[in-house]
Design an enzyme around this catalytic site. Structure first.
Site, short mmCIF file in Angstrom:
data_model
loop_
_atom_site.label_atom_id
_atom_site.label_comp_id
_atom_site.label_asym_id
_atom_site.label_seq_id
_atom_site.Cartn_x
_atom_site.Cartn_y
_atom_site.Cartn_z
NE ARG A 59 20.03 58.82 49.32
CZ ARG A 59 20.15 57.60 48.76
NH1 ARG A 59 21.33 57.11 48.51
NH2 ARG A 59 19.09 56.89 48.47
CG HIS A 114 15.28 54.78 51.57
ND1 HIS A 114 14.96 55.85 50.75
CD2 HIS A 114 16.14 54.00 50.84
CE1 HIS A 114 15.59 55.73 49.60
NE2 HIS A 114 16.31 54.62 49.63
CD GLN A 151 14.28 50.97 48.03
OE1 GLN A 151 15.14 51.69 47.57
NE2 GLN A 151 13.74 49.97 47.35
N1 CP Z 1 18.03 52.03 46.93
C1 CP Z 1 18.61 53.23 46.86
O1 CP Z 1 18.14 54.21 47.45
O2 CP Z 1 19.70 53.27 46.07
P1 CP Z 1 20.74 54.49 45.95
O3 CP Z 1 21.43 54.59 47.28
O4 CP Z 1 21.67 54.13 44.84
O5 CP Z 1 19.96 55.74 45.66
N1 NVA Z 2 20.50 51.13 54.46
C1 NVA Z 2 21.20 51.61 53.30
C2 NVA Z 2 20.23 51.89 52.20
C3 NVA Z 2 20.85 52.35 50.91
C4 NVA Z 2 19.82 52.62 49.86
C5 NVA Z 2 21.98 52.86 53.65
O1 NVA Z 2 21.44 53.72 54.37
O2 NVA Z 2 23.13 52.98 53.24
#
Ligand code: CP
Ligand code: NVA
Length: 307
Positions: A104, A131, A134
């Site tokens: 990440r 993502h 997700q």
């Molecule tokens: N939805 C999601 O990716 O959550 P986190 O940012 O907590 O990993």
């Molecule tokens: N769009 C959000 C998603 C978090 C899971 C971010 O990038 O912070």
């Protein structure tokens, strides 16, 4: 699944996605009966997190443990990829120690570079751009709730961000229409839409609107995400201003189908993009969605790391 990595939904074919869903269903069912296949016995996953995470970090770590493997959590302070050493060197060295990498970070290009030089699978656990884990989970959850994803109207209300892009991509791969309402200046870009159209064999499946009511009518799924993603904190005030009116609340819900499901990747900002009454209400499937991150990621790890 033929691909080495999961960097984007663009890496997957429709049959790869179906394979992931089939393995997910099997692993989830076994887990509910108290059995977890130890198919990753002795395998180690390196998890590089340069941004905060709850669901992604915990679900990947638990997934490895349940499948008999182990995970090592590495923060920016630990390896400082691209600063303490080149991404290329990080990729080559980690490939000598572990069997897979979850990352990440901010730039999608960093993840692409890591995967290019790593001899082991690399999984995108969120970038500013995408993502994919997700979106896979979201579509699996939709299939689970409705018995199919075919003919399901998915409406996204909010920012044309990483979550919206990956959802658009999975809809393109599966031939589904994707309706998005965003404020002016925060839409999915025409460049992204053109690339996504190619994934859908030239079909126009992304429909942009500026009024949430326009996408909500007859929607089976209403989806939203934060107005201010990680890394955009300096834009917070401007965004909160621009997104006012792009909230999933009871008034919006009334315009959707009676059995509409409300989804959110979480973390949610209650009172901003979604109200308490909706997220805590009978249409919300957000916690099932969060749970499914675990089952989908177990399937991904099984399919990618076992090779
Ligand atoms: N939805 C999601 O990716 O959550 P986190 O940012 O907590 O990993
Ligand atoms: N769009 C959000 C998603 C978090 C899971 C971010 O990038 O912070």
């Amino acid at each position: 699944m033929k691909c080495k990595d999961l960097l984007s939904i663009a890496d997957l074919s429709q049959s790869d996605i179906e394979e992931i869903f089939n393995v997910t269903r099997e692993l989830k069912e076994w887990h509910s009966k108290g059995y977890d296949e130890k198919c990753l016995d002795g395998k180690i996953l390196g998890m590089i997190f340069e941004k905060s995470s709850m669901r992604t970090r915990v679900s990947f770590e638990v997934a490895m443990l349940q499948l008999g493997g182990h995970a090592i959590y590495l923060t920016q302070n630990d390896i400082n990829l691209g600063k303490r050493e080149a991404v290329k060197d990080g990729a080559k060295v980690l490939s000598r120690y572990v069997e897979g990498i979850v990352i990440r970070t901010f730039g999608q290009d960093t993840i692409q570079e890591l995967a290019r030089y790593a001899s082991i699978p690399v999984i995108n656990a969120l970038s500013d751009y995408l993502h994919p884990c997700q979106a896979l989970t979201d579509m699996y959850t939709i299939k689970e709730k409705f018995g199919t994803y075919g003919g399901i109207k998915i409406a996204f209300i909010g920012d044309g961000n990483n979550v919206a892009r990956s959802l658009a991509q999975i809809c393109a791969k599966l031939g589904l229409h994707f309706y998005v309402a965003s404020p002016k200046g925060y839409e999915l870009t025409s460049d992204f839409i053109a690339k996504t159209k190619q994934m859908a064999d030239g079909k126009d499946l992304i429909h942009l609107y500026q009024d949430p009511k326009d996408v909500t009518k007859n929607a089976h799924v209403l989806y939203t995400d934060t107005w201010v993603s990680m890394g955009q904190e300096a834009e917070k005030e401007a965004r909160q201003q621009a997104f006012r009116g792009f909230q999933i609340n009871n008034d919006i819900l009334k315009l959707a189908k009676d059995d509409v499901r409300v989804m959110h990747c979480l973390p949610a900002h209650r009172g901003e993009e979604i109200t308490d009454e909706v997220i805590d209400g009978p249409h919300s499937v957000v916690y099932d969605q969060a749970e499914n991150r675990l089952h989908v990621e177990k399937a991904l790890l099984k399919l990618l790391l076992r090779k």
